[in-house]
Design a protein around this motif. Structure first.
Motif, PDB file in Angstrom:
ATOM      1  N   GLU A 139      42.371 -16.823 -41.365  1.00  0.00           N
ATOM      2  CA  GLU A 139      43.547 -16.295 -42.056  1.00  0.00           C
ATOM      3  C   GLU A 139      44.053 -15.031 -41.359  1.00  0.00           C
ATOM      4  O   GLU A 139      45.245 -14.828 -41.197  1.00  0.00           O
ATOM      5  N   GLN A 140      43.109 -14.155 -40.974  1.00  0.00           N
ATOM      6  CA  GLN A 140      43.492 -12.882 -40.383  1.00  0.00           C
ATOM      7  C   GLN A 140      43.447 -12.978 -38.855  1.00  0.00           C
ATOM      8  O   GLN A 140      42.666 -13.727 -38.285  1.00  0.00           O
ATOM      9  N   THR A 141      44.315 -12.192 -38.210  1.00  0.00           N
ATOM     10  CA  THR A 141      44.456 -12.252 -36.760  1.00  0.00           C
ATOM     11  C   THR A 141      43.809 -11.050 -36.090  1.00  0.00           C
ATOM     12  O   THR A 141      44.005  -9.917 -36.517  1.00  0.00           O
ATOM     13  N   ILE A 142      43.034 -11.338 -35.032  1.00  0.00           N
ATOM     14  CA  ILE A 142      42.537 -10.283 -34.148  1.00  0.00           C
ATOM     15  C   ILE A 142      43.295 -10.373 -32.832  1.00  0.00           C
ATOM     16  O   ILE A 142      43.390 -11.444 -32.232  1.00  0.00           O
ATOM     17  N   ILE A 143      43.862  -9.253 -32.394  1.00  0.00           N
ATOM     18  CA  ILE A 143      44.428  -9.152 -31.044  1.00  0.00           C
ATOM     19  C   ILE A 143      43.404  -8.427 -30.178  1.00  0.00           C
ATOM     20  O   ILE A 143      42.986  -7.313 -30.501  1.00  0.00           O
ATOM     21  N   GLN A 197      50.830 -10.186 -39.119  1.00  0.00           N
ATOM     22  CA  GLN A 197      50.664  -9.122 -40.114  1.00  0.00           C
ATOM     23  C   GLN A 197      49.185  -8.859 -40.326  1.00  0.00           C
ATOM     24  O   GLN A 197      48.343  -9.690 -39.995  1.00  0.00           O
ATOM     25  N   GLN A 198      48.867  -7.685 -40.900  1.00  0.00           N
ATOM     26  CA  GLN A 198      47.472  -7.329 -41.230  1.00  0.00           C
ATOM     27  C   GLN A 198      46.553  -7.517 -40.024  1.00  0.00           C
ATOM     28  O   GLN A 198      45.475  -8.096 -40.125  1.00  0.00           O
ATOM     29  N   ILE A 199      47.006  -7.028 -38.880  1.00  0.00           N
ATOM     30  CA  ILE A 199      46.307  -7.280 -37.619  1.00  0.00           C
ATOM     31  C   ILE A 199      45.077  -6.395 -37.475  1.00  0.00           C
ATOM     32  O   ILE A 199      45.103  -5.210 -37.811  1.00  0.00           O
ATOM     33  N   LEU A 200      44.030  -6.999 -36.925  1.00  0.00           N
ATOM     34  CA  LEU A 200      42.872  -6.245 -36.440  1.00  0.00           C
ATOM     35  C   LEU A 200      43.061  -6.137 -34.932  1.00  0.00           C
ATOM     36  O   LEU A 200      43.121  -7.153 -34.235  1.00  0.00           O
ATOM     37  N   PHE A 201      43.196  -4.934 -34.436  1.00  0.00           N
ATOM     38  CA  PHE A 201      43.474  -4.731 -33.006  1.00  0.00           C
ATOM     39  C   PHE A 201      42.217  -4.197 -32.335  1.00  0.00           C
ATOM     40  O   PHE A 201      41.715  -3.128 -32.699  1.00  0.00           O
ATOM     41  N   ILE A 202      41.690  -4.949 -31.373  1.00  0.00           N
ATOM     42  CA  ILE A 202      40.501  -4.525 -30.629  1.00  0.00           C
ATOM     43  C   ILE A 202      40.929  -4.218 -29.195  1.00  0.00           C
ATOM     44  O   ILE A 202      41.314  -5.115 -28.437  1.00  0.00           O
ATOM     45  N   GLY A 203      40.884  -2.938 -28.837  1.00  0.00           N
ATOM     46  CA  GLY A 203      41.332  -2.518 -27.517  1.00  0.00           C
ATOM     47  C   GLY A 203      40.195  -1.900 -26.728  1.00  0.00           C
ATOM     48  O   GLY A 203      39.386  -1.144 -27.269  1.00  0.00           O
ATOM     49  N   GLU A 219      53.649   3.728 -34.281  1.00  0.00           N
ATOM     50  CA  GLU A 219      55.032   3.225 -34.312  1.00  0.00           C
ATOM     51  C   GLU A 219      55.259   2.290 -35.502  1.00  0.00           C
ATOM     52  O   GLU A 219      56.256   2.390 -36.202  1.00  0.00           O
ATOM     53  N   ARG A 220      54.311   1.352 -35.716  1.00  0.00           N
ATOM     54  CA  ARG A 220      54.442   0.357 -36.786  1.00  0.00           C
ATOM     55  C   ARG A 220      53.128   0.213 -37.562  1.00  0.00           C
ATOM     56  O   ARG A 220      52.420  -0.796 -37.436  1.00  0.00           O
ATOM     57  N   PRO A 221      52.778   1.214 -38.371  1.00  0.00           N
ATOM     58  CA  PRO A 221      51.503   1.136 -39.107  1.00  0.00           C
ATOM     59  C   PRO A 221      51.438  -0.070 -40.048  1.00  0.00           C
ATOM     60  O   PRO A 221      50.346  -0.553 -40.356  1.00  0.00           O
ATOM     61  N   ASP A 222      52.620  -0.544 -40.464  1.00  0.00           N
ATOM     62  CA  ASP A 222      52.661  -1.677 -41.392  1.00  0.00           C
ATOM     63  C   ASP A 222      52.143  -2.972 -40.770  1.00  0.00           C
ATOM     64  O   ASP A 222      51.795  -3.909 -41.483  1.00  0.00           O
ATOM     65  N   TYR A 223      52.060  -3.041 -39.444  1.00  0.00           N
ATOM     66  CA  TYR A 223      51.579  -4.260 -38.779  1.00  0.00           C
ATOM     67  C   TYR A 223      50.055  -4.350 -38.754  1.00  0.00           C
ATOM     68  O   TYR A 223      49.496  -5.422 -38.558  1.00  0.00           O
ATOM     69  N   PHE A 224      49.381  -3.203 -38.913  1.00  0.00           N
ATOM     70  CA  PHE A 224      47.952  -3.142 -38.589  1.00  0.00           C
ATOM     71  C   PHE A 224      47.078  -2.920 -39.818  1.00  0.00           C
ATOM     72  O   PHE A 224      47.414  -2.136 -40.701  1.00  0.00           O
ATOM     73  N   ASP A 225      45.941  -3.615 -39.833  1.00  0.00           N
ATOM     74  CA  ASP A 225      44.940  -3.430 -40.880  1.00  0.00           C
ATOM     75  C   ASP A 225      43.863  -2.456 -40.402  1.00  0.00           C
ATOM     76  O   ASP A 225      43.531  -1.486 -41.085  1.00  0.00           O
ATOM     77  N   LYS A 226      43.325  -2.702 -39.194  1.00  0.00           N
ATOM     78  CA  LYS A 226      42.318  -1.811 -38.626  1.00  0.00           C
ATOM     79  C   LYS A 226      42.463  -1.777 -37.102  1.00  0.00           C
ATOM     80  O   LYS A 226      42.926  -2.743 -36.488  1.00  0.00           O
ATOM     81  N   LEU A 227      42.045  -0.641 -36.521  1.00  0.00           N
ATOM     82  CA  LEU A 227      41.955  -0.504 -35.068  1.00  0.00           C
ATOM     83  C   LEU A 227      40.482  -0.413 -34.685  1.00  0.00           C
ATOM     84  O   LEU A 227      39.709   0.282 -35.344  1.00  0.00           O
TER      85      LEU A 227
END
Length: 266
Positions: free
Chosen positions: A17-21, A87-93, A107-115
């Motif tokens: 359901e949730q997306t990780i980039i 939406q509700q992205i988990l971003f792993i950088g 810039e767009r905090p509304d896009y992200f759930d966690k960094l």
């Protein structure tokens, strides 16, 4: 806008359901996630991509002016998010991508759930104010000069310096191959943007909860940098891996996966 998917060689795996980039660091591409991404694909939808100018991205889309700051790379990330309506992205950088993700989340905090930041640094240079970044300006100038004079030599020096040498030598060779396969001009420009960047002033603006993963003996980013970020990111957790090198997602994939999973489950 489908050219975004081609430009950044976007790949999708997993059914969650949730997306990780997953966002790769300097001199690398999406293949650097091969040791941890499949595990997360069991529970999440995974987005892998190459920054413009890296990996199998559309190199003709690379413009020196656009990518002369991290804002250009941040735009790559936002373009993918908007193209795919995520939406509700988990971003792993990893490494500099931690800062690219941070800028996107400001810039767009509304896009992200966690960094989730692996080996992040807001500034690689030591500062007269007592900040320990790990490098003097002369170190970076020498590195850039070596890249210009002997790109293969730079790659063969940098890979063992950055990878945990106590692990499989094949991993160091993989990293060197990744460095060498990058366009030398683009790699040098990305190196300059990376190592001369200073985003310390932006750090307090992050509202998204953040996990910082730091190796105890990181050859690129000193432990003080992880502690600095933990102190100045308003909602952050610092996890230290007892490991060498700058690529724990490659050299210590099981431990890295466990730390991320535990964080996401809480």
């Amino acid at each position: 806008m489908n050219d975004v998917m081609k430009r950044n060689n976007v790949k999708v795996m997993g059914q969650g359901e949730q997306t990780i980039i997953f966002a790769h660091g300097f001199g690398c591409d999406q293949s650097m996630w091969q040791y941890i991404a499949p595990t997360f694909a069991e529970r999440y939808r995974i987005i892998l991509f190459d920054y413009t100018g890296s990996g199998n991205s559309d190199i003709t889309a690379y413009q020196s002016e656009k990518y002369s700051t991290l804002q250009g790379y941040m735009q790559d990330v936002l373009d993918i998010i908007e193209e795919m309506d995520l939406q509700q992205i988990l971003f792993i950088g990893h490494s500099i991508s931690s800062m690219i993700g941070m800028l996107a989340a400001i810039e767009r905090p509304d896009y992200f759930d966690k960094l989730i930041m692996i080996g992040p640094s807001p500034c690689y240079l030591n500062d007269t104010d007592g900040y320990v970044g790990g490098f003097e300006q002369s170190d970076i100038n020498e590195l850039l000069a070596l890249m210009e004079m002997n790109f293969a030599g730079w790659a063969s020096y940098m890979a063992p310096f950055a990878m945990d040498q106590s692990k499989d030598p094949k991993l160091t060779q993989e990293l060197e191959n990744s460095f060498v396969s990058t366009n030398p001009r683009i790699a040098r420009e990305f190196a300059e943007v990376t190592f001369f960047s200073d985003y310390r002033a932006s750090v307090p603006s992050v509202e998204v909860p953040t996990l910082i993963i730091q190796c105890s003996n990181d050859s690129i980013v000193p432990i003080e940098v992880g502690e600095y970020l933990n102190k100045h990111l308003q909602n952050s957790t610092l996890q230290i891996i007892d490991a060498r090198g700058h690529y724990p997602h490659i050299s210590q994939p099981l431990e890295t996966t466990k730390i991320i999973t535990d964080y996401l489950m809480n």
